[in-house]
Design a protein around this motif. Structure first.
Motif, PDB file in Angstrom:
ATOM      1  N   THR A  63      -7.718  21.620  -0.679  1.00 15.18           N
ATOM      2  CA  THR A  63      -6.493  21.726   0.114  1.00 15.18           C
ATOM      3  C   THR A  63      -6.335  20.523   1.046  1.00 15.18           C
ATOM      4  OG1 THR A  63      -6.645  24.132   0.100  1.00 15.18           O
ATOM      5  CG2 THR A  63      -5.224  23.146   1.766  1.00 15.18           C
ATOM      6  N   VAL A  64      -5.161  19.879   0.966  1.00  9.66           N
ATOM      7  CA  VAL A  64      -4.885  18.731   1.839  1.00  9.66           C
ATOM      8  C   VAL A  64      -4.512  19.259   3.222  1.00  9.66           C
ATOM      9  CG1 VAL A  64      -3.465  16.687   2.220  1.00  9.66           C
ATOM     10  CG2 VAL A  64      -4.091  17.348  -0.112  1.00  9.66           C
ATOM     11  N   LEU A  65      -5.211  18.757   4.241  1.00  8.09           N
ATOM     12  CA  LEU A  65      -4.933  19.153   5.622  1.00  8.09           C
ATOM     13  C   LEU A  65      -3.900  18.237   6.257  1.00  8.09           C
ATOM     14  CD1 LEU A  65      -8.573  19.927   6.827  1.00  8.09           C
ATOM     15  CD2 LEU A  65      -6.869  21.522   5.936  1.00  8.09           C
ATOM     16  N   LYS A  66      -4.074  16.936   6.037  1.00 13.34           N
ATOM     17  CA  LYS A  66      -3.102  15.956   6.511  1.00 13.34           C
ATOM     18  C   LYS A  66      -3.378  14.620   5.829  1.00 13.34           C
ATOM     19  CE  LYS A  66      -1.088  13.761  10.587  1.00 13.34           C
ATOM     20  NZ  LYS A  66      -1.182  13.485  12.042  1.00 13.34           N
ATOM     21  N   ASP A  67      -2.343  14.014   5.291  1.00 16.52           N
ATOM     22  CA  ASP A  67      -2.430  12.695   4.643  1.00 16.52           C
ATOM     23  C   ASP A  67      -3.578  12.645   3.632  1.00 16.52           C
ATOM     24  OD1 ASP A  67      -0.218  11.882   6.056  1.00 16.52           O
ATOM     25  OD2 ASP A  67      -1.353  10.865   7.624  1.00 16.52           O
ATOM     26  N   LEU A  68      -4.653  11.926   3.957  1.00 12.18           N
ATOM     27  CA  LEU A  68      -5.755  11.724   3.015  1.00 12.18           C
ATOM     28  C   LEU A  68      -6.950  12.619   3.310  1.00 12.18           C
ATOM     29  CD1 LEU A  68      -5.606   7.822   2.925  1.00 12.18           C
ATOM     30  CD2 LEU A  68      -4.439   9.448   1.417  1.00 12.18           C
ATOM     31  N   LEU A 113       0.861  -1.175   0.000  1.00 13.57           N
ATOM     32  CA  LEU A 113       0.000   0.000   0.000  1.00 13.57           C
ATOM     33  C   LEU A 113       0.903   1.232   0.000  1.00 13.57           C
ATOM     34  CD1 LEU A 113      -3.110   0.291   0.091  1.00 13.57           C
ATOM     35  CD2 LEU A 113      -2.898   0.812   2.520  1.00 13.57           C
ATOM     36  N   ARG A 114       0.861   1.976  -1.075  1.00 11.09           N
ATOM     37  CA  ARG A 114       1.710   3.160  -1.235  1.00 11.09           C
ATOM     38  C   ARG A 114       0.859   4.397  -0.997  1.00 11.09           C
ATOM     39  NH1 ARG A 114       5.412   2.647  -6.229  1.00 11.09           N
ATOM     40  NH2 ARG A 114       6.405   1.240  -4.709  1.00 11.09           N
ATOM     41  N   ILE A 115       1.075   5.046   0.138  1.00 14.70           N
ATOM     42  CA  ILE A 115       0.224   6.155   0.568  1.00 14.70           C
ATOM     43  C   ILE A 115       0.979   7.478   0.471  1.00 14.70           C
ATOM     44  CG2 ILE A 115      -1.185   7.067   2.453  1.00 14.70           C
ATOM     45  CD1 ILE A 115      -1.324   4.224   3.584  1.00 14.70           C
ATOM     46  N   ARG A 116       0.320   8.481  -0.082  1.00 13.05           N
ATOM     47  CA  ARG A 116       0.912   9.820  -0.156  1.00 13.05           C
ATOM     48  C   ARG A 116       0.674  10.514   1.188  1.00 13.05           C
ATOM     49  NH1 ARG A 116       2.897  13.097  -4.098  1.00 13.05           N
ATOM     50  NH2 ARG A 116       2.581  15.347  -3.937  1.00 13.05           N
ATOM     51  N   ARG A 117       1.757  10.730   1.934  1.00 15.78           N
ATOM     52  CA  ARG A 117       1.678  11.304   3.274  1.00 15.78           C
ATOM     53  C   ARG A 117       1.957  12.803   3.241  1.00 15.78           C
ATOM     54  NH1 ARG A 117       2.318   7.476   7.294  1.00 15.78           N
ATOM     55  NH2 ARG A 117       1.308   9.132   8.537  1.00 15.78           N
ATOM     56  N   PHE A 118       1.244  13.513   4.077  1.00 10.20           N
ATOM     57  CA  PHE A 118       1.494  14.956   4.213  1.00 10.20           C
ATOM     58  C   PHE A 118       1.154  15.391   5.628  1.00 10.20           C
ATOM     59  CE2 PHE A 118      -0.277  19.348   4.093  1.00 10.20           C
ATOM     60  CZ  PHE A 118       0.917  20.020   3.831  1.00 10.20           C
ATOM     61  N   ASN A 119       2.121  16.008   6.293  1.00 10.84           N
ATOM     62  CA  ASN A 119       1.908  16.547   7.627  1.00 10.84           C
ATOM     63  C   ASN A 119       2.525  17.941   7.658  1.00 10.84           C
ATOM     64  OD1 ASN A 119       1.776  17.236  10.306  1.00 10.84           O
ATOM     65  ND2 ASN A 119       2.541  15.282  11.078  1.00 10.84           N
ATOM     66  N   PRO A 120       1.706  18.997   7.629  1.00  9.69           N
ATOM     67  CA  PRO A 120       2.237  20.366   7.574  1.00  9.69           C
ATOM     68  C   PRO A 120       3.073  20.739   8.786  1.00  9.69           C
ATOM     69  CG  PRO A 120      -0.118  20.371   8.077  1.00  9.69           C
ATOM     70  CD  PRO A 120       0.238  18.972   7.701  1.00  9.69           C
ATOM     71  N   GLU A 121       2.937  20.000   9.886  1.00 13.68           N
ATOM     72  CA  GLU A 121       3.729  20.280  11.078  1.00 13.68           C
ATOM     73  C   GLU A 121       5.148  19.730  10.968  1.00 13.68           C
ATOM     74  OE1 GLU A 121       1.616  18.756  14.416  1.00 13.68           O
ATOM     75  OE2 GLU A 121      -0.072  20.145  14.209  1.00 13.68           O
ATOM     76  N   VAL A 122       5.350  18.855   9.966  1.00 18.72           N
ATOM     77  CA  VAL A 122       6.662  18.230   9.783  1.00 18.72           C
ATOM     78  C   VAL A 122       7.380  18.781   8.557  1.00 18.72           C
ATOM     79  CG1 VAL A 122       7.866  16.052   9.360  1.00 18.72           C
ATOM     80  CG2 VAL A 122       5.925  16.121  10.954  1.00 18.72           C
ATOM     81  N   GLU A 176       6.617  20.853   4.413  1.00 18.30           N
ATOM     82  CA  GLU A 176       5.707  21.442   3.435  1.00 18.30           C
ATOM     83  C   GLU A 176       5.521  20.531   2.229  1.00 18.30           C
ATOM     84  OE1 GLU A 176       7.180  25.252   2.365  1.00 18.30           O
ATOM     85  OE2 GLU A 176       6.836  26.146   4.345  1.00 18.30           O
ATOM     86  N   ASP A 177       6.337  19.503   2.126  1.00 14.78           N
ATOM     87  CA  ASP A 177       6.286  18.600   0.975  1.00 14.78           C
ATOM     88  C   ASP A 177       5.606  17.280   1.335  1.00 14.78           C
ATOM     89  OD1 ASP A 177       7.731  20.436  -0.608  1.00 14.78           O
ATOM     90  OD2 ASP A 177       9.610  19.712   0.287  1.00 14.78           O
ATOM     91  N   ALA A 178       4.875  16.752   0.379  1.00 12.30           N
ATOM     92  CA  ALA A 178       4.255  15.436   0.549  1.00 12.30           C
ATOM     93  C   ALA A 178       5.238  14.360   0.101  1.00 12.30           C
ATOM     94  CB  ALA A 178       2.980  15.345  -0.273  1.00 12.30           C
ATOM     95  N   THR A 179       5.161  13.200   0.713  1.00 15.98           N
ATOM     96  CA  THR A 179       6.042  12.081   0.360  1.00 15.98           C
ATOM     97  C   THR A 179       5.218  10.798   0.252  1.00 15.98           C
ATOM     98  OG1 THR A 179       6.528  11.627   2.695  1.00 15.98           O
ATOM     99  CG2 THR A 179       8.038  13.099   1.512  1.00 15.98           C
ATOM    100  N   TRP A 180       5.767   9.833  -0.476  1.00 13.08           N
ATOM    101  CA  TRP A 180       5.108   8.527  -0.595  1.00 13.08           C
ATOM    102  C   TRP A 180       5.729   7.564   0.413  1.00 13.08           C
ATOM    103  CZ3 TRP A 180       0.870   7.705  -3.552  1.00 13.08           C
ATOM    104  CH2 TRP A 180       0.586   8.644  -4.560  1.00 13.08           C
ATOM    105  N   GLN A 181       4.892   6.771   1.048  1.00 13.48           N
ATOM    106  CA  GLN A 181       5.378   5.785   2.018  1.00 13.48           C
ATOM    107  C   GLN A 181       4.728   4.431   1.721  1.00 13.48           C
ATOM    108  OE1 GLN A 181       4.773   6.865   6.124  1.00 13.48           O
ATOM    109  NE2 GLN A 181       5.883   5.091   6.915  1.00 13.48           N
ATOM    110  N   ASP A 182       5.536   3.376   1.680  1.00 11.26           N
ATOM    111  CA  ASP A 182       5.048   2.028   1.393  1.00 11.26           C
ATOM    112  C   ASP A 182       4.815   1.236   2.677  1.00 11.26           C
ATOM    113  OD1 ASP A 182       5.309   2.691  -1.224  1.00 11.26           O
ATOM    114  OD2 ASP A 182       6.859   1.224  -1.709  1.00 11.26           O
ATOM    115  N   PHE A 183       3.733   0.449   2.663  1.00 10.50           N
ATOM    116  CA  PHE A 183       3.431  -0.451   3.766  1.00 10.50           C
ATOM    117  C   PHE A 183       3.164  -1.844   3.200  1.00 10.50           C
ATOM    118  CE2 PHE A 183       2.183   3.763   5.197  1.00 10.50           C
ATOM    119  CZ  PHE A 183       2.701   3.814   6.484  1.00 10.50           C
TER     120      PHE A 183
END
Length: 257
Positions: A119-124, A28-37, A39-46
């Motif tokens: 606007t993405v607030l966090k992750d999905l 499962l490849r999820i596009r992660r985004f956390n504005p507190e960490v 400004e860029d989104a990244t992909w993470q595999d599970f």
């Protein structure tokens, strides 16, 4: 029950048990985004062991409950009714609770990301306020004049059928966030708002059709539609969204509805 019937029944139960215990390894490849960490989104595999008959929502639950509790997404009823878990799965807008793993080629990485145009607030999770504001702007409620009736407002089956399709909307935003016009200009009302306006414009009991048509006649209204059919393809309820939009356009031209 005869012996042969018992044997057949036993074999059927064994087959069902075998199917229930079959699992595969998926990515499962999820596009992660956390504005507190960042400004860029990244992909993470599970990597997950899943039954192919399970849903993408089940896989997301497994990630959150067993691997990474910080994963953020919306879901409520988990049965395709509330519309909360709309997201892009393998590049298409879908409801995670209605998408089976076996139907999206689990042999390859399954990509999951937030819907586009909001606007993405966090992750999905996206900010749904612009979407709901457009919905409120078209006055999605029955408008009547005169005294309140002493009994229900009756309607023929034929009159009800006229707008039956557009009553199925669950406000998931899958159609609106699949629209190229909406991606490029968030001021456009979007397919979902027009669908919900259609539901009342063509309701024989309603008297606010002219008001809604004037709202949709705005520069950011129904004329922005480019008839790409993305919205119809994306709708998890099978609503003929493009057809509804064209009917609203026709009503604006002819003033017949």
């Amino acid at each position: 029950m005869s012996t042969s019937t018992l044997e057949k029944h036993s074999k059927a139960l064994d087959a069902a048990d075998d199917g229930a215990s079959h699992t595969i390894t998926i990515t499962l490849r999820i596009r992660r985004f956390n504005p507190e960490v960042s400004e860029d989104a990244t992909w993470q595999d599970f990597q997950l062991e899943m039954d192919p008959k399970e849903r993408v929502l089940d896989a997301l639950h497994k990630v959150k409950w067993e691997q990474d509790g910080t994963l953020t997404f919306r879901r409520s009823c988990a049965h395709g009714i509330c519309g909360s878990d709309a997201m892009r799965i393998n590049g298409k807008n879908r409801l995670a609770c209605k998408t089976l793993l076996k139907d999206i080629n689990p042999e390859k990485p399954i990509t999951v990301e937030a819907i586009k145009g909001l606007t993405v607030l966090k992750d999905l999770v996206v900010d749904m306020e612009p979407f709901f504001q457009a919905y409120r702007d078209v006055m999605p409620f029955l408008i009547t004049t005169g005294n309140e009736p002493t009994r229900e407002r009756l309607q023929s089956a034929e009159d009800r059928e006229r707008f039956d399709d557009t009553t199925k909307c669950i406000l998931c935003a899958a159609c609106t966030s699949s629209c190229p016009v909406f991606w490029n200009d968030g001021q456009y009302f979007g397919p979902a708002a027009i669908v919900n306006a259609h539901r009342f414009i063509f309701d024989s009991r309603d008297e606010g059709g002219e008001q809604r048509l004037e709202i949709l006649n705005d520069k950011d209204g129904v004329w922005r539609c480019r008839t790409t059919f993305n919205c119809t393809d994306a709708c998890p309820r099978g609503i003929e969204v493009t057809k509804a939009i064209q009917e609203v356009k026709r009503a604006l031209i002819t003033r017949r509805f």
